[in-house]
Design a protein around this motif. Structure first.
Motif, short mmCIF file in Angstrom:
data_model
loop_
_atom_site.label_atom_id
_atom_site.label_comp_id
_atom_site.label_asym_id
_atom_site.label_seq_id
_atom_site.Cartn_x
_atom_site.Cartn_y
_atom_site.Cartn_z
N ILE A 31 -33.79 -3.18 11.91
CA ILE A 31 -33.59 -1.58 11.41
C ILE A 31 -34.98 -1.58 10.78
O ILE A 31 -35.79 -0.48 11.11
CB ILE A 31 -32.61 -1.19 10.77
CG1 ILE A 31 -31.21 -1.23 11.65
CG2 ILE A 31 -32.76 0.06 10.14
CD1 ILE A 31 -29.90 -1.16 11.03
N GLU A 38 -29.82 5.57 13.50
CA GLU A 38 -28.35 5.30 14.44
C GLU A 38 -28.63 6.80 15.26
O GLU A 38 -28.19 6.29 16.29
CB GLU A 38 -27.20 5.74 13.26
CG GLU A 38 -25.89 5.45 14.22
CD GLU A 38 -24.62 5.70 13.51
OE1 GLU A 38 -23.42 5.39 13.99
OE2 GLU A 38 -24.69 6.31 12.23
N ASP A 39 -29.21 7.74 14.95
CA ASP A 39 -28.87 8.86 15.98
C ASP A 39 -29.86 8.52 17.27
O ASP A 39 -29.70 9.26 17.99
CB ASP A 39 -29.45 10.02 15.09
CG ASP A 39 -28.19 10.93 14.22
OD1 ASP A 39 -27.27 10.52 14.55
OD2 ASP A 39 -28.82 11.76 13.46
N VAL A 41 -29.94 5.50 18.49
CA VAL A 41 -29.42 4.23 19.26
C VAL A 41 -28.53 4.62 20.28
O VAL A 41 -27.51 5.48 20.05
CB VAL A 41 -28.88 3.39 18.16
CG1 VAL A 41 -28.24 2.30 18.92
CG2 VAL A 41 -29.84 2.98 17.21
N ALA A 61 -22.11 -4.22 11.92
CA ALA A 61 -22.83 -2.67 11.95
C ALA A 61 -21.78 -1.76 11.55
O ALA A 61 -22.39 -0.75 10.82
CB ALA A 61 -23.03 -2.55 13.30
N ARG A 62 -20.72 -1.46 11.81
CA ARG A 62 -19.75 -0.67 11.53
C ARG A 62 -19.80 -0.63 10.00
O ARG A 62 -19.50 0.41 9.06
CB ARG A 62 -18.13 -1.02 11.91
CG ARG A 62 -18.11 -0.78 13.34
CD ARG A 62 -18.01 0.59 14.03
NE ARG A 62 -17.64 0.58 14.99
CZ ARG A 62 -18.50 1.08 15.87
NH1 ARG A 62 -19.70 1.68 15.85
NH2 ARG A 62 -18.17 1.28 17.35
N TRP A 66 -22.67 2.50 10.71
CA TRP A 66 -23.04 2.85 12.12
C TRP A 66 -21.56 2.97 12.91
O TRP A 66 -20.95 2.08 13.47
CB TRP A 66 -23.92 1.56 12.95
CG TRP A 66 -25.37 1.70 12.82
CD1 TRP A 66 -26.04 2.11 11.64
CD2 TRP A 66 -26.32 1.10 13.49
NE1 TRP A 66 -27.10 2.07 11.73
CE2 TRP A 66 -27.45 1.61 12.78
CE3 TRP A 66 -26.35 0.57 14.70
CZ2 TRP A 66 -28.80 1.14 13.29
CZ3 TRP A 66 -27.75 0.23 15.22
CH2 TRP A 66 -28.81 0.45 14.60
N THR A 67 -21.10 4.09 12.65
CA THR A 67 -19.71 4.21 12.76
C THR A 67 -19.69 5.12 14.08
O THR A 67 -18.79 5.43 14.84
CB THR A 67 -18.87 5.04 12.01
OG1 THR A 67 -19.70 6.25 11.80
CG2 THR A 67 -18.68 4.41 10.77
N ARG A 68 -20.80 5.90 14.71
CA ARG A 68 -20.78 6.70 16.06
C ARG A 68 -21.51 6.21 17.06
O ARG A 68 -21.34 6.33 18.27
CB ARG A 68 -21.49 7.91 15.57
CG ARG A 68 -20.63 8.85 14.58
CD ARG A 68 -21.60 9.87 14.07
NE ARG A 68 -22.87 9.46 13.26
CZ ARG A 68 -23.89 9.81 13.63
NH1 ARG A 68 -24.18 10.74 14.58
NH2 ARG A 68 -25.15 9.34 12.94
N THR A 69 -22.18 4.89 17.02
CA THR A 69 -22.72 4.18 17.96
C THR A 69 -21.97 3.22 18.66
O THR A 69 -20.94 2.65 18.51
CB THR A 69 -23.95 3.18 17.20
OG1 THR A 69 -24.75 4.08 16.56
CG2 THR A 69 -24.52 2.55 18.16
N ILE A 91 -30.37 -3.99 20.62
CA ILE A 91 -30.21 -2.73 20.37
C ILE A 91 -30.96 -1.95 21.49
O ILE A 91 -32.11 -2.12 21.88
CB ILE A 91 -31.08 -2.24 18.97
CG1 ILE A 91 -29.98 -3.17 17.94
CG2 ILE A 91 -30.72 -0.85 18.89
CD1 ILE A 91 -30.77 -2.75 16.55
N TRP A 93 -32.71 1.65 22.18
CA TRP A 93 -33.03 2.59 21.32
C TRP A 93 -33.95 3.65 21.86
O TRP A 93 -35.07 2.98 22.70
CB TRP A 93 -33.70 1.85 20.11
CG TRP A 93 -34.61 2.22 19.16
CD1 TRP A 93 -34.06 3.56 18.31
CD2 TRP A 93 -35.69 1.88 18.61
NE1 TRP A 93 -34.98 3.78 17.45
CE2 TRP A 93 -35.90 2.92 17.49
CE3 TRP A 93 -36.56 0.85 19.00
CZ2 TRP A 93 -37.10 2.87 16.79
CZ3 TRP A 93 -37.89 0.79 18.16
CH2 TRP A 93 -38.29 1.64 17.18
#
Length: 126
Positions: A31, A38-39, A41, A61-62, A66-69, A91, A93
């Motif tokens: 990263i 995150e947005d 990815v 990652a969580r 990174w909870t939405r990926t 990743i 990206w």
């Protein structure tokens, strides 16, 4: 443009803590070196060698937020003479960076997977 950013590391102990810490270290370097947020990815693939069975590497990652990926984990092929105790990450990206600007990262014992990318700074990669 969507690009793939590769990384790998080795884990000292088959434990929740060992796998999580090694994976988080790898993700942080990937990263930081590439400026990934995150947005941007699309998804992340994680694999672990068969002997690493105490937890899912994606959990790292969580735990980093990174909870939405979309994250997905797999068991690495059990290849004779393959690198043991290894976590690999890919990743996907969305970026304007060129393929030559992408910095792939190989840490610890995983440097042997891509010695051509070694930098000699302890956190190997382009």
């Amino acid at each position: 443009m969507i690009r793939g950013v590769r990384g790998a590391t080795t884990v000292e102990h088959n434990s929740n803590d060992g796998i999580t810490k090694a994976t988080q270290e790898l993700l942080r370097v990937m990263i930081d070196r590439n400026g990934i947020i995150e947005d941007d990815v699309a998804s992340v693939l994680f694999s672990a060698t068969p002997e690493l069975d105490d937890t899912f590497p994606a959990k790292a990652a969580r735990m980093m937020g990174w909870t939405r990926t979309a994250l997905m984990g797999f068991q690495e092929a059990d290849v004779k003479h393959g690198l043991p105790m290894c976590v690999r990450v890919l990743i996907h990206w969305n970026t304007d960076k060129t393929i030559d600007e992408i910095q792939h990262v190989f840490l610890h014992g995983a440097v042997v997977l891509r010695p051509d990318l070694a930098t000699g700074d302890g956190a190997e990669g382009v």
